[in-house]
Enzyme design. Structure first.
Site, PDB file in Angstrom:
ATOM      1  N   ASP A 239      45.570  38.226  41.246  1.00 57.66           N
ATOM      2  CA  ASP A 239      46.229  38.126  42.549  1.00 57.66           C
ATOM      3  C   ASP A 239      47.611  38.790  42.518  1.00 57.66           C
ATOM      4  OD1 ASP A 239      46.158  36.787  45.227  1.00 57.66           O
ATOM      5  OD2 ASP A 239      47.896  35.693  44.459  1.00 57.66           O
ATOM      6  N   GLU A 285      39.294  40.700  22.647  1.00 58.41           N
ATOM      7  CA  GLU A 285      38.954  39.855  21.490  1.00 58.41           C
ATOM      8  C   GLU A 285      37.654  39.091  21.717  1.00 58.41           C
ATOM      9  OE1 GLU A 285      42.069  37.039  20.802  1.00 58.41           O
ATOM     10  OE2 GLU A 285      43.609  38.608  20.851  1.00 58.41           O
TER      11      GLU A 285
HETATM   12  C1  NOJ Z   1      46.493  37.561  47.979  1.00 61.36           C
HETATM   13  C2  NOJ Z   1      45.411  36.596  48.343  1.00 61.36           C
HETATM   14  O1  NOJ Z   1      44.228  37.305  48.565  1.00 61.36           O
HETATM   15  C3  NOJ Z   1      45.898  35.860  49.564  1.00 61.36           C
HETATM   16  O2  NOJ Z   1      44.888  35.077  50.129  1.00 61.36           O
HETATM   17  C4  NOJ Z   1      47.097  35.037  49.194  1.00 61.36           C
HETATM   18  O3  NOJ Z   1      47.623  34.427  50.349  1.00 61.36           O
HETATM   19  C5  NOJ Z   1      48.191  35.893  48.556  1.00 61.36           C
HETATM   20  N1  NOJ Z   1      47.671  36.823  47.590  1.00 61.36           N
HETATM   21  C6  NOJ Z   1      49.207  35.030  47.856  1.00 61.36           C
HETATM   22  O4  NOJ Z   1      48.655  34.466  46.702  1.00 61.36           O
END
Ligand code: NOJ
Length: 573
Positions: A239, A285
């Protein structure tokens, strides 16, 4: 410097391969060999995104869960996907649908237990499907033990140093430390309660950013990664991969967008790459080709940096996802540039048309500005043309799944599901909606997160055993229910099943694309023995003689003619 469309072709690709081999040495050579020998499953995998809250509810509390997902694995296996990516299911106050993690090693009781997750994983593996989990390293929840301890500790303490705390500006520190804005709207700083310091949150105030200059943060995430790898997960979706490292000194910066992508000193800093290299060493790994896919929302030219041979294996193709317009030329351009860019580092391209952050494909392409990405749709917005959007989404599926590389499907896309476009404010839960309250046209992302319809006549449309559903489902969803489509020739679900079957049979994901010039409104290309044509216009076009129709996104009324907004797969003779 990146390759442009005119350079795309087998000869140039090998030239790129040669120069890369000298740049990256044996890692690159090994990765291309593996691709040729059919290893490295992620190079051409079809990966299905499950948003756990909304996929299937096993216990009837109105919230999707592990048991629900496991019970539907036969459906996913039958659909023909190679892997499932699960959005976060970790312990969380659910302020941002779980992208606000309070404990990275625990399953939120809403979704079940670690044992339930392990059962899901085992069952998926027995059905030859891989499982990718979400990793959220840019920020934690404010309810994470580290942040709670930080709040109780004094400024300058080691506990605060895991986050980004700063004194405020102004005479009494009453102004935020810099002018950064949250992605969700409003300022990116909040004041620690009862305290003179501020903390940074690039998203919601309940999502404090971690300080990646702190070695403890690095060690902790290495440990979290191992925790899940040991349990057998096949990879991670990372993310906000562009956000972990901020420019030193946190300089003021005006918000700028380049082609819809935010740029500034909080994004895409060189320092993030060392983190991904260290994670890749850990993945290597473990046996079984574990992978990472970057959610790196960066200008196009930066994307390959995240998928160099010693970093992640894939990055989401935001150019394809964010493309606006229903236009053959634009699609051709973005397909060419995406493939050329990924080739510069020997990585596969990904193809993404939807996810839990954007308006659903079938609704996006039914707008008067097709493909446009509004920040959600509400009752006061222009309402998409449902039939036109669905027709285009089906044609787009034939285009997307015929392209070499790895393709993503967001849950419900295989049903042609539209956005919930009239969700009332009282049901909305997305922080983006609340942080922009009152601003015209910003509805947030709930409309694409509505629980799936499985059975048209059952309570909650078969989402779970009760009539509860954490977001209400629109009446139209009954028409899209799985049981209304299963076994119905020409339904979107059956179309997807055929698409994925033929994609396997014709090895499209590991094939080569060769364009054919076929007129202004038409995209045409060969991939192995398959010829693909998509008519973006509204007029019928003549199909080339000699090909045998394998699949079309709409019934072909008149043989030899391809109607507008329709795609066809032909077997080349
Ligand atoms: C991207 C994620 O896909 C989204 O849903 C989220 O709100 C933001 N990152 C923050 O984590």
């Amino acid at each position: 410097m990146f390759l442009r469309r005119k350079f795309l072709g087998t000869t140039v690709m090998s030239a790129v391969a040669l120069s890369l081999a000298s740049l990256y040495g044996s890692a690159y050579a090994a990765s291309t060999q593996a691709a040729q020998s059919g290893a490295e499953w992620w190079r051409n995998a079809v990966i299905y995104q499950v948003y756990p809250r909304s996929f299937a509810d096993g216990n009837g509390d109105g919230m999707g869960d592990m048991a629900g997902i496991t019970s539907r694995l036969p459906y996913l296996a039958r659909l023909g996907v190679n892997a499932v990516w699960l959005s976060p299911f970790y312990r969380s106050p659910q302020t941002d649908g779980g992208y606000d993690v309070a404990d990275y090693r625990a399953v939120d009781p809403l979704f079940g237990t670690l044992g339930d997750f392990e059962r899901l994983l085992k069952d998926a593996h027995e059905r030859s499907m891989k499982v990718i989990v979400d990793l959220v390293p840019n920020h934690t929840s404010d309810e994470h033990a580290w942040f709670q301890t930080a709040l109780k500790s004094p400024p300058g303490s080691a506990e605060r140093a895991r986050y980004i705390f700063r004194d405020g500006r102004g005479e009494n520190g009453e102004l935020p430390p810099n002018n950064w804005q949250s992605v969700f709207g409003g300022q990116a700083w909040s004041r620690a309660p009862g305290d003179k310091q501020w903390y940074l949150h690039l998203f919601d105030s309940k999502q404090p950013d971690l300080n990646w200059d702190n070695p403890q943060v690095r060690t902790e995430f290495e440990d979290i990664i191992r925790f899940w790898l040991k349990r057998g997960v096949d990879g991670f979706r990372v993310d906000v991969a562009q956000g972990l490292v901020k420019a030193s000194g946190l300089p003021d910066a005006e918000i700028k967008r380049e082609n819809g992508i935010l740029v500034g000193p909080m994004w895409d800093q060189e320092g993030v790459h060392e983190i991904y290299r260290s994670w890749r060493r850990i993945l290597n790994e473990y046996p079984g080709e574990r992978m990472m896919v970057a959610e790196a929302v960066v200008p196009t030219g930066s994307r390959p940096n995240y998928i160099r041979p010693d970093e992640m294996q894939q990055a989401f193709n935001f150019d394809y996802l964010l493309l606006e317009g229903w236009d053959a030329g634009k699609f051709r351009k973005v397909i060419d540039s995406s493939m050329a860019l990924a080739a510069t580092v020997g990585a596969p391209t990904t193809w993404v048309t939807s996810n839990h952050d954007v308006v659903r494909t079938a609704s996006r392409y039914g707008q008067s500005k097709p493909g446009h990405h509004p920040r959600g749709i509400g009752a006061t917005s222009e309402q998409p043309d449902e039939a036109l959007g669905l027709r285009r989404a089906r044609a787009l599926a034939l285009l997307t799944q015929a392209l070499p590389g790895s393709a993503y499907i967001y849950q419900g896309e295989e049903l042609g599901l539209p956005e919930h476009t009239t969700l009332e404010a009282k049901y909305r839960q997305d922080p983006e909606f609340f942080r922009n309250k009152g601003k015209e046209g910003i509805f947030g992302r709930d409309g694409c997160r509505v629980p799936l319809p499985w059975k048209a006549d059952a309570p909650s449309l078969g989402f779970g055993p009760s009539d509860k559903s954490w977001l209400p489902q629109p009446a139209a969803y009954a028409r899209y229910a799985v049981d209304r489509q299963e076994g119905v020739s020409g339904s979107t679900l059956e179309l997807y099943r055929q698409i994925l079957q033929l994609r396997r049979d014709y090895k499209l994901g590991s094939g080569q694309l060769h364009w054919i010039d076929a007129g202004q409104d038409v995209l045409a290309f060969d991939n192995g023995d398959l010829r693909v044509l998509i008519n973006f216009g509204t007029q019928d076009m003549a199909l080339p003689a000699g090909g045998h129709v394998l699949l079309s996104s709409e019934p072909l009324q008149e043989s030899g003619k391809l109607p507008g907004n329709t795609a066809v797969w032909l077997k080349r003779s």
